[in-house]
Design a protein around this motif. Structure first.
Motif, PDB file in Angstrom:
ATOM      1  N   MET A 156       0.874 -20.105  12.600  1.00 41.61           N
ATOM      2  CA  MET A 156       0.491 -19.866  11.209  1.00 41.61           C
ATOM      3  C   MET A 156       0.480 -18.368  10.921  1.00 41.61           C
ATOM      4  O   MET A 156       0.002 -17.578  11.719  1.00 41.61           O
ATOM      5  N   ASN A 157       1.009 -17.994   9.770  1.00 36.21           N
ATOM      6  CA  ASN A 157       1.038 -16.594   9.333  1.00 36.21           C
ATOM      7  C   ASN A 157       0.151 -16.439   8.101  1.00 36.21           C
ATOM      8  O   ASN A 157       0.324 -17.166   7.119  1.00 36.21           O
ATOM      9  N   THR A 158      -0.777 -15.512   8.167  1.00 36.24           N
ATOM     10  CA  THR A 158      -1.713 -15.297   7.064  1.00 36.24           C
ATOM     11  C   THR A 158      -1.572 -13.891   6.510  1.00 36.24           C
ATOM     12  O   THR A 158      -1.555 -12.919   7.269  1.00 36.24           O
ATOM     13  N   ALA A 159      -1.457 -13.786   5.187  1.00 31.86           N
ATOM     14  CA  ALA A 159      -1.388 -12.485   4.515  1.00 31.86           C
ATOM     15  C   ALA A 159      -2.768 -12.085   4.036  1.00 31.86           C
ATOM     16  O   ALA A 159      -3.462 -12.879   3.388  1.00 31.86           O
ATOM     17  N   ILE A 160      -3.165 -10.878   4.380  1.00 32.54           N
ATOM     18  CA  ILE A 160      -4.394 -10.293   3.835  1.00 32.54           C
ATOM     19  C   ILE A 160      -3.982  -9.320   2.737  1.00 32.54           C
ATOM     20  O   ILE A 160      -3.278  -8.341   2.998  1.00 32.54           O
ATOM     21  N   ILE A 161      -4.393  -9.598   1.527  1.00 35.26           N
ATOM     22  CA  ILE A 161      -4.039  -8.749   0.386  1.00 35.26           C
ATOM     23  C   ILE A 161      -5.237  -7.866   0.041  1.00 35.26           C
ATOM     24  O   ILE A 161      -6.320  -8.364  -0.293  1.00 35.26           O
ATOM     25  N   LEU A 162      -5.039  -6.564   0.146  1.00 35.31           N
ATOM     26  CA  LEU A 162      -6.109  -5.601  -0.106  1.00 35.31           C
ATOM     27  C   LEU A 162      -6.156  -5.254  -1.592  1.00 35.31           C
ATOM     28  O   LEU A 162      -5.237  -4.645  -2.124  1.00 35.31           O
ATOM     29  N   ALA A 163      -7.250  -5.662  -2.231  1.00 35.45           N
ATOM     30  CA  ALA A 163      -7.388  -5.431  -3.675  1.00 35.45           C
ATOM     31  C   ALA A 163      -8.731  -4.809  -4.004  1.00 35.45           C
ATOM     32  O   ALA A 163      -9.267  -4.993  -5.093  1.00 35.45           O
ATOM     33  N   GLY A 164      -9.292  -4.054  -3.047  1.00 34.35           N
ATOM     34  CA  GLY A 164     -10.611  -3.481  -3.256  1.00 34.35           C
ATOM     35  C   GLY A 164     -10.627  -2.039  -3.699  1.00 34.35           C
ATOM     36  O   GLY A 164     -11.691  -1.475  -3.947  1.00 34.35           O
ATOM     37  N   GLY A 165      -9.444  -1.420  -3.810  1.00 34.15           N
ATOM     38  CA  GLY A 165      -9.377  -0.014  -4.196  1.00 34.15           C
ATOM     39  C   GLY A 165      -9.830   0.220  -5.622  1.00 34.15           C
ATOM     40  O   GLY A 165      -9.721  -0.656  -6.472  1.00 34.15           O
ATOM     41  N   VAL A 166     -10.295   1.440  -5.880  1.00 33.17           N
ATOM     42  CA  VAL A 166     -10.801   1.764  -7.219  1.00 33.17           C
ATOM     43  C   VAL A 166      -9.781   2.493  -8.086  1.00 33.17           C
ATOM     44  O   VAL A 166      -9.962   2.627  -9.287  1.00 33.17           O
ATOM     45  N   GLY A 167      -8.693   2.989  -7.470  1.00 33.44           N
ATOM     46  CA  GLY A 167      -7.634   3.627  -8.249  1.00 33.44           C
ATOM     47  C   GLY A 167      -8.068   4.869  -8.986  1.00 33.44           C
ATOM     48  O   GLY A 167      -7.677   5.095 -10.128  1.00 33.44           O
ATOM     49  N   SER A 168      -8.865   5.723  -8.358  1.00 39.02           N
ATOM     50  CA  SER A 168      -9.443   6.886  -9.034  1.00 39.02           C
ATOM     51  C   SER A 168      -8.398   7.898  -9.486  1.00 39.02           C
ATOM     52  O   SER A 168      -8.601   8.630 -10.452  1.00 39.02           O
ATOM     53  N   LYS A 216      -0.986 -18.869   4.586  1.00 42.34           N
ATOM     54  CA  LYS A 216      -2.273 -18.698   3.936  1.00 42.34           C
ATOM     55  C   LYS A 216      -2.407 -17.273   3.406  1.00 42.34           C
ATOM     56  O   LYS A 216      -1.732 -16.360   3.886  1.00 42.34           O
ATOM     57  N   ILE A 217      -3.301 -17.105   2.444  1.00 40.57           N
ATOM     58  CA  ILE A 217      -3.580 -15.790   1.867  1.00 40.57           C
ATOM     59  C   ILE A 217      -5.087 -15.573   1.819  1.00 40.57           C
ATOM     60  O   ILE A 217      -5.832 -16.455   1.370  1.00 40.57           O
TER      61      ILE A 217
END
Length: 229
Positions: free
Chosen positions: A1-13, A47-48
């Protein structure tokens, strides 16, 4: 099984806008959704897991449902650094997708990654311990400790700029994070850095100029041009 971790916690300052860059709307759709749709449609992603700050979790879950992102199996809280966020994503992967063999770590603000890059990273992490896409450095790079004078000349042909996704043997990569100090995790600048430091063999695969991270207003304008073309 291959799982993608998507990082969406940045604040984009650095963008100077009213919300993190991954949640900006382009052609009536949040940037994160463009990213999620790529992994949703990819035949080798099972999975994600999404890493997201508490204040944006409801927004993300609403869009996951709205756009039919069915592979999402879990969420993890954003950490105090990027690598802490990754560690949180690894913990969520262990909990919600324990059969994961390869973990693929990607930035929500890189919405143009190709299927080929994802495939190459999965292959690299399967045959070696990990893989990361890179592009060659075009400009001459100089090393300077004080920013005022040259301390060292670097050979451009041996220098590469790293991109994402960075993919790893899940168990080996997770075990490293479980064994090191919090200070080492905090000091880690790139996902592959901690893997290399602890003896994992990380393969370099061909990246793409198109696989850029939206960091500046100019990057956003470039993405808008591509999407509207």
């Amino acid at each position: 099984m291959n799982t993608a971790i998507i990082l969406a916690g940045g604040v984009g300052s650095r963008m100077g806008v009213d919300r993190p860059k991954q949640y900006l709307i382009v052609k009536e759709k949040p940037i994160i959704v463009y990213c999620l749709e790529i992994f949703e449609k990819h035949k080798n992603i099972d999975k994600i897991v999404i890493v997201v700050s508490d204040e944006w979790k409801d927004y993300v879950t609403e869009n996951v449902e709205k756009y039919g992102i069915s592979k999402v199996c879990g969420y993890a809280p954003a950490g105090k650094t990027r690598q802490h966020s990754i560690y949180n994503g690894l913990k969520a992967t262990e909990e919600t997708a324990p059969d994961t063999k390869v973990v693929i770590i990607h930035d929500a603000a890189r919405p143009l990654v190709s299927d080929k890059i994802i495939d190459d990273c999965i292959t690299g992490a399967t045959e070696d311990d990990g893989a990361m896409p890179v592009i060659s450095v075009k400009d001459t790079i100089y090393q300077s400790k004080d920013g005022k004078s040259i301390d060292n000349l670097l050979k451009r042909s041996e220098l590469f700029a790293g991109q994402a996704p960075e993919s790893f043997d899940f168990k080996k990569y997770y075990d490293i994070h479980n064994s090191v100090s919090d200070d080492e995790i905090a000091a880690t600048a790139g996902s592959s850095e901690i893997a290399y430091r602890h003896g994992m063999k990380v393969r370099l695969v061909e990246g793409s100029e198109r696989n850029f991270k939206i960091t500046t207003i100019e990057d956003l304008e470039t993405f808008e041009t591509i999407v509207n073309d």
